[in-house]
Scaffold this active site. Sequence first.
Site: not given
Length: 276
Positions: A146-148
């Site tokens: 998540y949130c790369p």
Amino acid sequence: MNIQQLLYRKNWLFFDQSVSGLSMNPMYSFAMDDTLCRRAAELEDTAIARSWVHDRTIVLGIQDSRLPFIQAGIDFLTEKGYQVIIRNSGGLAVVLDPGIYNLSLVFREEKGLTIDRGYDLMVAFTRSVLDELGESIVDGEIKESYCPGRFDLSVNGQKFAGISQRRLRGGVAVQIYLAMNGSGSDRAHLIREFYNRAVNGAATKFHYPRIDPEKMASLEELSGHRFTSDELNHRILLRLQKLSDQLAMYELNSTDWDRYEDNVTRMLKRNQIVSP
């Protein structure tokens, strides 16, 4: 100017909200970093480090807030016991909970402190604080997290930290979240289900992450050592002591408090979308 020169300051100030933050609305935390940006811009050869930990909260990015079925996603997170806020910096959805430690390094904007160098110095600082992992820490995007982002931090392909940056009024806040303990995959499952419900098969204007929970872990899972906020605070203080002539605790003055109240008002306005 190399990274160590960028990190070295005549004065480092430390502001600890790793305990008080647990009873504080996380929106106020983002307002605090904006306040410290303004203060750091006014200080000569001085930087501020702030630690912060919050209770169960999902922090959305602006793009997340525009997903086609965002309310369904928010309702799911609320049912799971999380409050939901929208932050004032870039990025996508991330998890905050008592097992997630956040650190902001706040500087005066200056020549040499480019956006890339800001990220580089946080990577270097984190490696020095987590010396048992050290060079096994890799910076580079973990696309299935998540949130790369370009400056994800991982060990053996499992992400445990992400870095963001906020530049405001002559100040620069470089922010990192560190998953200290708990299950990285459980947090990833939560965000994956949020996207499933908030997108619900509809077309979107941006590519939200296709999350593989096995690509995320905590420092405890990676090292076998259970980290605490107190321990990380201690490690950071020891490191800052070596990077300064003088290390002191920071206390907000009356001007800071006035600015903070203004910044809180802005955050509350931004978050009207997720208010009941």
